[in-house]
Design a protein around this motif. Sequence first.
Motif: not given
Length: 271
Positions: A168-192
């Motif tokens: 009920w009071n858990k923080q809102a969560f979105a997948c880790l990919s949402s932390r990157f500006p559009y056009g910025e490459k997403i890699t496993r290392e950066r996600l980690r």
Amino acid sequence: MDIYEKLDNLKNNIKELQSVAVAFSGGVDSTFLLKVAADVLGREVVAVTAHSSTYPERELNEAIDFAKCRSIRQRVIVSEELEVDGFSDNPVNRCYLCKNELFNKIEAVAREEGARYILEGSNYDDLGDFRPGLQAVSEHGVLSPLRDAMLTKAEIRILSRGMGLKTWNKQAFACLSSRFPYGEKITRERLRMIDRAEQLLLDLGFSQVRVRFHKDVARIEIGQEQFGKMLDSEVREKIYKEFKNIGFMYTTLDLKGYRTGSMNEGLAGSV
């Protein structure tokens, strides 16, 4: 219409579906939806949880524990977005590519489990942001009962608390990919890197966090009510040192604080 009328409508709508597969991430909305569906339909519900590099292990474990403790049938599937053509390039329609892949796999599970419909947990507030993933929801014929019942995030939290749900009071969560500006490459290392940085903030007692990736700069978003905690010199020094060990040369605090969809703020007029 008051909150309990909306809940009654939600239950009645789900009851008419007879059997469902619920896209279940373990977040506030999907947990509430799964709980209501299980209460209404019992064994005619199967939770489908995706495991990928864009979701932290802690989220997967919480989702598994929730279903297990309530004897809800669950299927854990691998849905690796980084293997989807174009996803790692992080285009503006990234969420569509992700959801399209996810619902393709959930459709297969639903057929195997004999579920007539697939449900997902978008709420009424989600209509107010740029969410290309909703296109995939529409294309696959996936139902959004919380939106249909006009239940907002705040109302879902209230009802979840009344049901005794820890989320009920858990923080809102979105997948880790949402932390990157559009056009910025997403890699496993950066996600980690993002995962480790956010886990550190959670371990330090920050309750709602985002670490936005800007190459060698980490931009921290926390609730404004916790800005005072960041003023503690020991806390700041620990964050700085640990973030540098993770791979960030510089660490900044966003003065506007946490808000959903901050990476969409530069899209006005372009979508």
